[in-house]
Scaffold this motif. Structure first.
Motif, short mmCIF file in Angstrom:
data_model
loop_
_atom_site.label_atom_id
_atom_site.label_comp_id
_atom_site.label_asym_id
_atom_site.label_seq_id
_atom_site.Cartn_x
_atom_site.Cartn_y
_atom_site.Cartn_z
N UNK A 1 2.52 12.41 24.22
CA UNK A 1 1.81 11.21 24.66
C UNK A 1 2.79 10.05 24.80
N UNK A 2 2.95 9.61 26.06
CA UNK A 2 3.88 8.53 26.38
C UNK A 2 3.12 7.35 26.98
N UNK A 3 3.63 6.18 26.73
CA UNK A 3 3.05 4.94 27.26
C UNK A 3 3.43 4.82 28.73
N UNK B 1 -3.79 4.11 26.03
CA UNK B 1 -2.95 3.14 25.32
C UNK B 1 -3.78 1.91 24.94
N UNK B 2 -4.69 1.52 25.83
CA UNK B 2 -5.52 0.34 25.60
C UNK B 2 -6.67 0.58 24.63
N UNK C 1 -4.87 4.89 17.26
CA UNK C 1 -4.86 5.12 15.81
C UNK C 1 -4.91 6.61 15.51
N UNK C 2 -5.76 7.35 16.26
CA UNK C 2 -5.83 8.81 16.07
C UNK C 2 -4.48 9.45 16.40
N UNK C 3 -3.88 9.03 17.52
CA UNK C 3 -2.62 9.63 17.95
C UNK C 3 -1.51 9.40 16.93
N UNK C 4 -1.46 8.20 16.38
CA UNK C 4 -0.41 7.88 15.40
C UNK C 4 -0.56 8.75 14.15
N UNK D 1 5.71 11.95 14.32
CA UNK D 1 6.56 10.77 14.50
C UNK D 1 5.79 9.46 14.33
N UNK D 2 4.46 9.53 14.38
CA UNK D 2 3.62 8.38 14.07
C UNK D 2 3.53 7.32 15.14
N UNK D 3 3.78 7.68 16.42
CA UNK D 3 3.75 6.65 17.46
C UNK D 3 3.66 7.30 18.85
N UNK D 4 3.41 6.44 19.86
CA UNK D 4 3.53 6.84 21.25
C UNK D 4 5.01 7.05 21.59
#
Length: 249
Positions: free
Chosen positions: A185-187, A195-196, A202-205, A210-213
């Motif tokens: 998942x990339x911004x 992303x918005x 929050x679910x993705x993190x 890695x905890x982020x986009x």
């Protein structure tokens, strides 16, 4: 050792490269020394994107139109041989599978799968004649996984993964290396709605080790590797760049 990653003297065509992942990959390949050729259907957007990369060329065609692709690639390659192809053109459509519009399904098939076949075949014919070439298809974390509301997209990216293996199986004997990059998942503009959405982010993190986009520039190293001599014996491989999401339950 670093000469293995040097792309000077090579020309790279990147489909769907006026924005998002395609543009970031073009920037990365150019930084490694490649002469990049940006592709899309919107000539104005292509010109704007090319102005941001020194020496970039443009080649406008509809990647879903087999005849148009063949004519454009044949004419271009005759005077400017394509050494590296990145099949990046793609689209997304979200809807419950039971209500998924048939026309949207057909667009996904053409944009995400047919384009890889069309451009891959057209470029490979010239690479085969020269006895060398690099083809990099952009797959997805959905090549291996699924999520609600994107079943047809998941099917198309699964097909990209297997088409990559088929390309390697048919064309490795001709000196081509055909591999895929599967982003997590990339911004990007394609994921703008997600992303918005603070709930999804929050679910993705939590779901991604890695905890982020991901940041699009984090795909550049993988692309340079697969485009360079460093991957001379890598074929039919799907390289996941996903922050660990496919490795963790």
């Amino acid at each position: 050792m670093m000469q293995l990653f040097d792309l000077k003297g090579r020309r790279a065509l990147i489909t769907g490269s006026s924005q998002g992942i395609g543009f970031a990959l073009a920037q990365g390949l150019a930084a490694a020394g490649a002469q990049v050729v940006l592709n899309g259907r919107d000539r104005a957007k292509l010109a704007d994107a090319a102005a941001k990369i020194a020496g970039a060329e443009t080649l406008a065609f509809d990647a879903t139109d087999h005849a148009e692709v063949r004519a454009a690639v044949d004419a271009f390659d005759a005077h400017s041989p394509i050494d590296i192809l990145v099949n990046n053109a793609g689209m997304q459509h979200r809807a419950p599978l039971e209500d998924f519009p048939e026309d949207a399904f057909q667009r996904l098939l053409q944009t995400n799968i047919a384009s890889v076949f069309n451009v891959g075949q057209a470029v490979a014919r010239h690479m085969i004649a020269r006895g060398k070439g690099k083809i990099i298809n952009i797959a997805s974390v959905q090549t291996a996984l699924a999520r609600p509301s994107i079943a047809p997209y998941t099917a198309t990216k699964g097909a990209v993964g297997n088409l990559t293996k088929g390309m390697a199986t048919d064309w490795a004997k001709h000196g081509l290396q055909c591999n895929a990059i599967a982003p997590g998942y990339f911004d990007t503009p394609l994921n703008a709605a997600l992303v918005a959405d603070p709930t999804f982010s929050a679910w993705l993190e939590k779901r991604t080790p890695a905890g982020r986009w991901g940041r699009v520039e984090e795909l550049q190293g993988a692309c340079i590797f697969l485009a360079s001599d460093a991957s001379s014996f890598v074929n039919g491989h799907i390289l996941y760049v996903d922050g660990g999401i496919t490795a963790s339950l």
